[in-house]
Design a protein around this motif. Sequence first.
Motif, PDB file in Angstrom:
ATOM      1  N   ALA A   1      10.377  76.675-142.529  1.00 12.32           N
ATOM      2  CA  ALA A   1      10.820  77.019-141.179  1.00 12.32           C
ATOM      3  C   ALA A   1       9.677  76.893-140.177  1.00 12.32           C
ATOM      4  CB  ALA A   1      11.397  78.433-141.156  1.00 12.32           C
ATOM      5  N   LEU A   2       8.479  77.309-140.560  1.00  7.05           N
ATOM      6  CA  LEU A   2       7.316  77.156-139.682  1.00  7.05           C
ATOM      7  C   LEU A   2       7.039  75.685-139.407  1.00  7.05           C
ATOM      8  CD1 LEU A   2       4.829  79.811-141.132  1.00  7.05           C
ATOM      9  CD2 LEU A   2       5.971  79.880-138.903  1.00  7.05           C
ATOM     10  N   TYR A   3       7.153  74.851-140.436  1.00 11.55           N
ATOM     11  CA  TYR A   3       6.925  73.417-140.260  1.00 11.55           C
ATOM     12  C   TYR A   3       7.969  72.825-139.311  1.00 11.55           C
ATOM     13  CZ  TYR A   3       6.140  68.511-141.065  1.00 11.55           C
ATOM     14  OH  TYR A   3       5.881  67.188-140.862  1.00 11.55           O
ATOM     15  N   GLN A   4       9.216  73.174-139.523  1.00 13.95           N
ATOM     16  CA  GLN A   4      10.281  72.657-138.669  1.00 13.95           C
ATOM     17  C   GLN A   4      10.111  73.135-137.235  1.00 13.95           C
ATOM     18  OE1 GLN A   4      13.577  74.028-141.042  1.00 13.95           O
ATOM     19  NE2 GLN A   4      13.750  72.062-142.124  1.00 13.95           N
ATOM     20  N   ALA A   5       9.703  74.389-137.058  1.00 12.47           N
ATOM     21  CA  ALA A   5       9.490  74.939-135.721  1.00 12.47           C
ATOM     22  C   ALA A   5       8.319  74.277-135.011  1.00 12.47           C
ATOM     23  CB  ALA A   5       9.272  76.447-135.798  1.00 12.47           C
ATOM     24  N   ALA A   6       7.380  73.727-135.771  1.00 13.38           N
ATOM     25  CA  ALA A   6       6.223  73.043-135.177  1.00 13.38           C
ATOM     26  C   ALA A   6       6.638  71.735-134.516  1.00 13.38           C
ATOM     27  CB  ALA A   6       5.152  72.801-136.237  1.00 13.38           C
ATOM     28  N   GLY A   7       7.849  71.265-134.820  1.00 10.68           N
ATOM     29  CA  GLY A   7       8.369  70.059-134.178  1.00 10.68           C
ATOM     30  C   GLY A   7       7.723  68.765-134.631  1.00 10.68           C
TER      31      GLY A   7
ATOM     32  N   VAL B   1       2.420  76.031-150.833  1.00 11.37           N
ATOM     33  CA  VAL B   1       1.195  75.303-150.516  1.00 11.37           C
ATOM     34  C   VAL B   1       1.613  73.982-149.874  1.00 11.37           C
ATOM     35  CG1 VAL B   1      -0.818  74.120-151.461  1.00 11.37           C
ATOM     36  CG2 VAL B   1      -0.121  76.318-152.411  1.00 11.37           C
ATOM     37  N   ILE B   2       1.011  73.664-148.740  1.00  8.70           N
ATOM     38  CA  ILE B   2       1.230  72.360-148.119  1.00  8.70           C
ATOM     39  C   ILE B   2      -0.001  71.524-148.415  1.00  8.70           C
ATOM     40  CG2 ILE B   2       1.561  71.093-145.974  1.00  8.70           C
ATOM     41  CD1 ILE B   2       3.122  73.454-144.909  1.00  8.70           C
ATOM     42  N   SER B   3       0.249  70.317-148.902  1.00  7.38           N
ATOM     43  CA  SER B   3      -0.836  69.437-149.348  1.00  7.38           C
ATOM     44  C   SER B   3      -0.790  68.119-148.585  1.00  7.38           C
ATOM     45  CB  SER B   3      -0.669  69.184-150.847  1.00  7.38           C
ATOM     46  OG  SER B   3      -1.697  68.364-151.331  1.00  7.38           O
ATOM     47  N   PHE B   4      -1.947  67.693-148.118  1.00  9.92           N
ATOM     48  CA  PHE B   4      -2.108  66.389-147.480  1.00  9.92           C
ATOM     49  C   PHE B   4      -2.748  65.486-148.527  1.00  9.92           C
ATOM     50  CE2 PHE B   4      -4.509  63.665-144.295  1.00  9.92           C
ATOM     51  CZ  PHE B   4      -3.376  62.969-143.879  1.00  9.92           C
TER      52      PHE B   4
ATOM     53  N   LEU C   1      -3.265  73.547-147.581  1.00 10.28           N
ATOM     54  CA  LEU C   1      -3.134  74.763-146.785  1.00 10.28           C
ATOM     55  C   LEU C   1      -2.353  75.761-147.630  1.00 10.28           C
ATOM     56  CD1 LEU C   1      -3.509  76.231-144.059  1.00 10.28           C
ATOM     57  CD2 LEU C   1      -1.305  75.262-143.370  1.00 10.28           C
ATOM     58  N   ASN C   2      -3.029  76.828-148.009  1.00  9.81           N
ATOM     59  CA  ASN C   2      -2.428  77.829-148.890  1.00  9.81           C
ATOM     60  C   ASN C   2      -1.835  78.982-148.094  1.00  9.81           C
ATOM     61  OD1 ASN C   2      -3.282  76.663-151.498  1.00  9.81           O
ATOM     62  ND2 ASN C   2      -5.322  77.081-150.708  1.00  9.81           N
ATOM     63  N   TRP C   3      -0.774  79.533-148.630  1.00 12.30           N
ATOM     64  CA  TRP C   3      -0.156  80.718-148.049  1.00 12.30           C
ATOM     65  C   TRP C   3      -1.086  81.906-148.215  1.00 12.30           C
ATOM     66  CZ3 TRP C   3       3.981  80.816-145.042  1.00 12.30           C
ATOM     67  CH2 TRP C   3       4.540  82.056-144.726  1.00 12.30           C
ATOM     68  N   PRO C   4      -1.207  82.798-147.283  1.00 14.40           N
ATOM     69  CA  PRO C   4      -0.384  82.930-146.090  1.00 14.40           C
ATOM     70  C   PRO C   4      -0.948  82.137-144.913  1.00 14.40           C
ATOM     71  CG  PRO C   4      -1.771  84.872-146.317  1.00 14.40           C
ATOM     72  CD  PRO C   4      -2.058  83.977-147.501  1.00 14.40           C
ATOM     73  N   PHE C   5      -0.047  81.571-144.123  1.00 14.81           N
ATOM     74  CA  PHE C   5      -0.426  80.935-142.866  1.00 14.81           C
ATOM     75  C   PHE C   5       0.674  81.205-141.855  1.00 14.81           C
ATOM     76  CE2 PHE C   5       1.265  77.622-145.720  1.00 14.81           C
ATOM     77  CZ  PHE C   5       2.374  77.165-145.008  1.00 14.81           C
ATOM     78  N   ASP C   6       0.285  81.176-140.582  1.00  8.58           N
ATOM     79  CA  ASP C   6       1.254  81.375-139.510  1.00  8.58           C
ATOM     80  C   ASP C   6       1.407  80.058-138.753  1.00  8.58           C
ATOM     81  OD1 ASP C   6      -1.082  81.163-138.003  1.00  8.58           O
ATOM     82  OD2 ASP C   6      -1.085  83.249-137.380  1.00  8.58           O
ATOM     83  N   SER C   7       2.204  80.072-137.699  1.00 13.80           N
ATOM     84  CA  SER C   7       2.465  78.832-136.971  1.00 13.80           C
ATOM     85  C   SER C   7       1.196  78.264-136.349  1.00 13.80           C
ATOM     86  CB  SER C   7       3.542  79.037-135.908  1.00 13.80           C
ATOM     87  OG  SER C   7       3.144  80.024-134.986  1.00 13.80           O
ATOM     88  N   PHE C   8       0.306  79.122-135.858  1.00 13.79           N
ATOM     89  CA  PHE C   8      -0.943  78.641-135.274  1.00 13.79           C
ATOM     90  C   PHE C   8      -1.808  77.944-136.317  1.00 13.79           C
ATOM     91  CE2 PHE C   8      -5.427  79.131-134.157  1.00 13.79           C
ATOM     92  CZ  PHE C   8      -5.444  78.471-132.940  1.00 13.79           C
ATOM     93  N   ALA C   9      -1.985  78.581-137.469  1.00 13.75           N
ATOM     94  CA  ALA C   9      -2.808  77.988-138.538  1.00 13.75           C
ATOM     95  C   ALA C   9      -2.202  76.683-139.026  1.00 13.75           C
ATOM     96  CB  ALA C   9      -2.959  78.970-139.695  1.00 13.75           C
TER      97      ALA C   9
ATOM     98  N   LEU D   1      -2.306  70.762-139.194  1.00 10.06           N
ATOM     99  CA  LEU D   1      -1.608  69.480-139.028  1.00 10.06           C
ATOM    100  C   LEU D   1      -2.328  68.583-138.022  1.00 10.06           C
ATOM    101  CD1 LEU D   1       2.050  70.831-139.005  1.00 10.06           C
ATOM    102  CD2 LEU D   1       0.985  69.461-140.831  1.00 10.06           C
ATOM    103  N   VAL D   2      -2.731  69.152-136.901  1.00 16.04           N
ATOM    104  CA  VAL D   2      -3.456  68.389-135.866  1.00 16.04           C
ATOM    105  C   VAL D   2      -4.782  67.875-136.422  1.00 16.04           C
ATOM    106  CG1 VAL D   2      -4.654  68.592-133.643  1.00 16.04           C
ATOM    107  CG2 VAL D   2      -2.336  69.493-133.904  1.00 16.04           C
ATOM    108  N   LYS D   3      -5.460  68.694-137.175  1.00 12.17           N
ATOM    109  CA  LYS D   3      -6.744  68.294-137.787  1.00 12.17           C
ATOM    110  C   LYS D   3      -6.583  67.021-138.612  1.00 12.17           C
ATOM    111  CE  LYS D   3     -10.013  69.878-141.310  1.00 12.17           C
ATOM    112  NZ  LYS D   3     -10.315  70.962-142.235  1.00 12.17           N
ATOM    113  N   HIS D   4      -5.420  66.876-139.248  1.00 10.33           N
ATOM    114  CA  HIS D   4      -5.167  65.710-140.102  1.00 10.33           C
ATOM    115  C   HIS D   4      -4.358  64.614-139.409  1.00 10.33           C
ATOM    116  CE1 HIS D   4      -7.113  67.554-143.461  1.00 10.33           C
ATOM    117  NE2 HIS D   4      -6.425  68.655-143.254  1.00 10.33           N
ATOM    118  N   GLY D   5      -4.145  64.766-138.118  1.00 12.22           N
ATOM    119  CA  GLY D   5      -3.442  63.736-137.363  1.00 12.22           C
ATOM    120  C   GLY D   5      -1.971  63.613-137.720  1.00 12.22           C
TER     121      GLY D   5
END
Length: 84
Positions: free
Chosen positions: A19-25, A51-54, A65-73, A78-82
Amino acid sequence: MALVLYSTEGCHLCEEAMALYQAAGKTAALNVIDIAFDDTLFSRYGVTIPVISFQTKDGSVIEELNWPFDSFALTTWLVKHGID
């Protein structure tokens, strides 16, 4: 490059991460992999999901990116990795 969410069925934290990923648009596809069907993944992520993995196309992990994370983190990561 690939973006992967390690998850399992019935994981409320994993649903929250999605849900956080989807909300990030973001438009990049987020591939969901259920760790329950892979002993290696279960051993690695069984107590740390979601866990979200690039990753590279061959599956080599660039960063996770390991849990816990919020929308800002999440957005910052995501921006860091383009990832858009």
